[in-house]
Every structure is written in C-alpha cells, then in structure tokens.
Design a protein around this motif. Sequence first.
Motif, PDB file in Angstrom:
ATOM      1  N   TYR A  65      -6.681   4.236  -1.802  1.00  0.00           N
ATOM      2  CA  TYR A  65      -5.316   4.152  -1.281  1.00  0.00           C
ATOM      3  C   TYR A  65      -4.693   2.794  -1.589  1.00  0.00           C
ATOM      4  N   ILE A  66      -5.496   1.738  -1.636  1.00  0.00           N
ATOM      5  CA  ILE A  66      -4.966   0.432  -2.035  1.00  0.00           C
ATOM      6  C   ILE A  66      -4.382   0.522  -3.442  1.00  0.00           C
ATOM      7  N   ALA A  67      -5.110   1.157  -4.346  1.00  0.00           N
ATOM      8  CA  ALA A  67      -4.631   1.303  -5.719  1.00  0.00           C
ATOM      9  C   ALA A  67      -3.337   2.102  -5.767  1.00  0.00           C
ATOM     10  N   TYR A  68      -3.217   3.112  -4.904  1.00  0.00           N
ATOM     11  CA  TYR A  68      -1.993   3.909  -4.888  1.00  0.00           C
ATOM     12  C   TYR A  68      -0.831   3.147  -4.275  1.00  0.00           C
ATOM     13  N   LEU A  69      -1.112   2.349  -3.254  1.00  0.00           N
ATOM     14  CA  LEU A  69      -0.072   1.721  -2.448  1.00  0.00           C
ATOM     15  C   LEU A  69       0.573   0.502  -3.094  1.00  0.00           C
ATOM     16  N   VAL A  70      -0.217  -0.326  -3.759  1.00  0.00           N
ATOM     17  CA  VAL A  70       0.243  -1.638  -4.216  1.00  0.00           C
ATOM     18  C   VAL A  70       1.458  -1.574  -5.146  1.00  0.00           C
ATOM     19  N   PRO A  71       1.515  -0.694  -6.154  1.00  0.00           N
ATOM     20  CA  PRO A  71       2.702  -0.686  -7.023  1.00  0.00           C
ATOM     21  C   PRO A  71       4.007  -0.480  -6.272  1.00  0.00           C
ATOM     22  N   GLY A  72       4.013   0.413  -5.298  1.00  0.00           N
ATOM     23  CA  GLY A  72       5.233   0.632  -4.520  1.00  0.00           C
ATOM     24  C   GLY A  72       5.621  -0.580  -3.705  1.00  0.00           C
ATOM     25  N   LEU A  73       4.642  -1.275  -3.147  1.00  0.00           N
ATOM     26  CA  LEU A  73       4.949  -2.455  -2.338  1.00  0.00           C
ATOM     27  C   LEU A  73       5.403  -3.626  -3.195  1.00  0.00           C
ATOM     28  N   LEU A  74       4.955  -3.688  -4.436  1.00  0.00           N
ATOM     29  CA  LEU A  74       5.445  -4.741  -5.328  1.00  0.00           C
ATOM     30  C   LEU A  74       6.941  -4.564  -5.583  1.00  0.00           C
ATOM     31  N   LEU A  75       7.374  -3.327  -5.789  1.00  0.00           N
ATOM     32  CA  LEU A  75       8.801  -3.079  -6.002  1.00  0.00           C
ATOM     33  C   LEU A  75       9.581  -3.233  -4.697  1.00  0.00           C
ATOM     34  N   MET A  76       8.962  -2.890  -3.589  1.00  0.00           N
ATOM     35  CA  MET A  76       9.607  -3.104  -2.294  1.00  0.00           C
ATOM     36  C   MET A  76       9.800  -4.595  -2.035  1.00  0.00           C
ATOM     37  N   THR A  77       8.869  -5.412  -2.505  1.00  0.00           N
ATOM     38  CA  THR A  77       8.995  -6.865  -2.373  1.00  0.00           C
ATOM     39  C   THR A  77      10.246  -7.366  -3.081  1.00  0.00           C
ATOM     40  N   ILE A  78      10.522  -6.800  -4.253  1.00  0.00           N
ATOM     41  CA  ILE A  78      11.731  -7.186  -4.982  1.00  0.00           C
ATOM     42  C   ILE A  78      12.969  -6.819  -4.177  1.00  0.00           C
ATOM     43  N   GLY A  79      12.986  -5.607  -3.608  1.00  0.00           N
ATOM     44  CA  GLY A  79      14.125  -5.206  -2.780  1.00  0.00           C
ATOM     45  C   GLY A  79      14.323  -6.116  -1.591  1.00  0.00           C
ATOM     46  N   SER A  80      13.228  -6.532  -0.964  1.00  0.00           N
ATOM     47  CA  SER A  80      13.322  -7.433   0.186  1.00  0.00           C
ATOM     48  C   SER A  80      13.888  -8.787  -0.219  1.00  0.00           C
ATOM     49  N   THR A  81      13.431  -9.310  -1.345  1.00  0.00           N
ATOM     50  CA  THR A  81      13.870 -10.630  -1.787  1.00  0.00           C
ATOM     51  C   THR A  81      15.357 -10.654  -2.106  1.00  0.00           C
ATOM     52  N   LEU A 129       2.815 -13.444  -5.137  1.00  0.00           N
ATOM     53  CA  LEU A 129       2.167 -13.711  -3.855  1.00  0.00           C
ATOM     54  C   LEU A 129       1.642 -12.426  -3.217  1.00  0.00           C
ATOM     55  N   VAL A 130       2.485 -11.374  -3.186  1.00  0.00           N
ATOM     56  CA  VAL A 130       2.041 -10.098  -2.620  1.00  0.00           C
ATOM     57  C   VAL A 130       0.888  -9.533  -3.451  1.00  0.00           C
ATOM     58  N   GLY A 131       0.986  -9.670  -4.780  1.00  0.00           N
ATOM     59  CA  GLY A 131      -0.093  -9.207  -5.631  1.00  0.00           C
ATOM     60  C   GLY A 131      -1.394  -9.943  -5.357  1.00  0.00           C
ATOM     61  N   ALA A 132      -1.313 -11.242  -5.080  1.00  0.00           N
ATOM     62  CA  ALA A 132      -2.510 -12.018  -4.757  1.00  0.00           C
ATOM     63  C   ALA A 132      -3.149 -11.528  -3.457  1.00  0.00           C
ATOM     64  N   VAL A 133      -2.306 -11.217  -2.467  1.00  0.00           N
ATOM     65  CA  VAL A 133      -2.833 -10.656  -1.211  1.00  0.00           C
ATOM     66  C   VAL A 133      -3.497  -9.312  -1.470  1.00  0.00           C
ATOM     67  N   ALA A 134      -2.868  -8.485  -2.326  1.00  0.00           N
ATOM     68  CA  ALA A 134      -3.439  -7.176  -2.643  1.00  0.00           C
ATOM     69  C   ALA A 134      -4.799  -7.308  -3.320  1.00  0.00           C
ATOM     70  N   VAL A 135      -4.912  -8.252  -4.268  1.00  0.00           N
ATOM     71  CA  VAL A 135      -6.193  -8.480  -4.936  1.00  0.00           C
ATOM     72  C   VAL A 135      -7.236  -8.968  -3.941  1.00  0.00           C
ATOM     73  N   ALA A 136      -6.816  -9.811  -3.000  1.00  0.00           N
ATOM     74  CA  ALA A 136      -7.747 -10.355  -2.015  1.00  0.00           C
ATOM     75  C   ALA A 136      -8.322  -9.271  -1.113  1.00  0.00           C
ATOM     76  N   ILE A 137      -7.573  -8.188  -0.883  1.00  0.00           N
ATOM     77  CA  ILE A 137      -8.074  -7.131  -0.002  1.00  0.00           C
ATOM     78  C   ILE A 137      -8.654  -5.947  -0.779  1.00  0.00           C
ATOM     79  N   GLY A 138      -8.733  -6.066  -2.113  1.00  0.00           N
ATOM     80  CA  GLY A 138      -9.468  -5.051  -2.845  1.00  0.00           C
ATOM     81  C   GLY A 138      -8.758  -4.354  -3.992  1.00  0.00           C
ATOM     82  N   PHE A 139      -7.500  -4.688  -4.293  1.00  0.00           N
ATOM     83  CA  PHE A 139      -6.811  -4.024  -5.399  1.00  0.00           C
ATOM     84  C   PHE A 139      -7.368  -4.502  -6.728  1.00  0.00           C
TER      85      PHE A 139
END
Length: 263
Positions: A65-81, A129-139
């Motif tokens: 699920y981490i592998a499935y989730l991370v791409p969407g959250l990376l694009l969501m990060t752009i929307g937030s910024t 930064l979000v990608g680094a957190v994702a890698v740290a938790i297993g992506f």
Amino acid sequence: MSTLTLAARDSTTMLRRNLLHARRYPSLTLNLLLTPIMLLLLFVYVFGEAMSAGIGDGGADRSAYIAYLVPGLLLMTIGSTTIGTAVSVSNDMTEGIIARFRTMAIHRGSVLVGHVIGSVLQSVASVVLVGAVAVAIGFRSTDATVLEWTAAFGLLVLFALALTWVAVGMGLVSPNAEAASNNAMPLIFLPLISSAFVPVGSMPGWFRPIAEYQPFTPAIETLRGLLLGTEIGHNGWLALAWCLALTALGYFWSKSVFNRDPK
C-alpha cells in the motif's frame, strides 16, 4: 538592454524576492506541507494493512500500500504548496506593492514569473521532503529505470507549473488572502477523490466518472507507473494534455487579470 534581457533580469529579482519571503515566513509552507505528510503516516500506519488487503490479492501487506499511496501524495504535495502561491499573490495585490511596481521601470510580467518559478522550486523541494519521508517508512522504486525516474521528475515539474499558474490566477481574482486560500482548496480536495488512495474501479459507479475525468487521476496513474516500473497505458498522454491545458489556461487567465487597469 533588450526586452528579453530586461525580462530575465527583473524576473530573477522577483524570484529572489519571493524566495526571501518564503524563508522569512516559513509557517505557511510548513503548514501546507504537513497535510500530505500526516496523510502519508495516517494511511500507512493506521489503515495500511486493511487498505492493502482491499487493493491487493487479499493479503495484508503494508509495503504494497505504501507503493500505491506515495505517487498520489507526491502530487497532492504540489497542490498543497501552490495554495501558498495563491495567498502570496493575493497579498501582493491587496497590500499596494503591485501598484508601486506598476510605476517602476520593470518588466510587467516579471512579477508573475517570479511567483511562478519560486512556487515551482518550493513544490519540488516539498516533493523531495515528502519523498524522503516515504523512503524512510518503506517506499522503494527498484523496478524503475533511469529514464522512468527522469520522466517522473519531468511530470512532477510540469504538473507543478500547471497548478502554479492556476493558483496565480486564483490569487489575482481573490479580494484577500483568506479568499485566496479558500479558492485554491480544490487543489487539495481533488486528489482526495482521485485514484490516490484507492483504485477508481473500486468506487461506486455513479462516483467513478468524477474520479476518472479530472487532472489528478491520469497524472497519479502515470507517476505510479513510472516510479514502480509498470504500464501507464494512455494515462501518460492524458496527464501531458491536462498539464499543457492547465498551464495555458492559468497563464492567459493570470495575464488577462494582471494587465487590467486597477480600479
């Protein structure tokens, strides 16, 4: 000095100005950045096993699920910024600095270009930064090639550029910073009703077209395929078309509003 040289010089000055503002007032960027990070941790550690069982073959595997989730959250990060960009542009328009810029011998479009480039750079930094957190938790993205990694980075930059121009337009038409923040909320809301968290095929039939025919879903599916080394099908062309269309829409909208004579 040629017009192009003048535009480049003034745009660089405006970029420096916006980056200094972001450094002196980091709270807005940090608050917007916390949203995707908190969602990442919430969905991985609270819902991860249940969600992976639902989208996989019935087995509870949080790493899937981490592998499935991370791409969407990376694009969501752009929307937030980019919400911060809308607020920043609105502040400039309402606090009088734009009126002063109009009286100075600077390239008129450099104000907007500075906001756009600064926002894209902040978006890329936030994604890292979000990608680094994702890698740290297993992506992990071990199946992607160098070419796919390059294409994924290009898609992120292009998507950031598209959303930034739209956010600039929202900031220009907003009467104050609060309105700008509210107007830009769809940039966070749309990923929530896309394929970022669950596959579109698992959604109810009446709701599925809403999730499928919007810019985030093809971009997420394309980024997911590139990062995981899987097929992207027609989503790549759809994502590119959405990026180009939103960039053109945001650019001409922003230019039209900015060039209006102040009332």
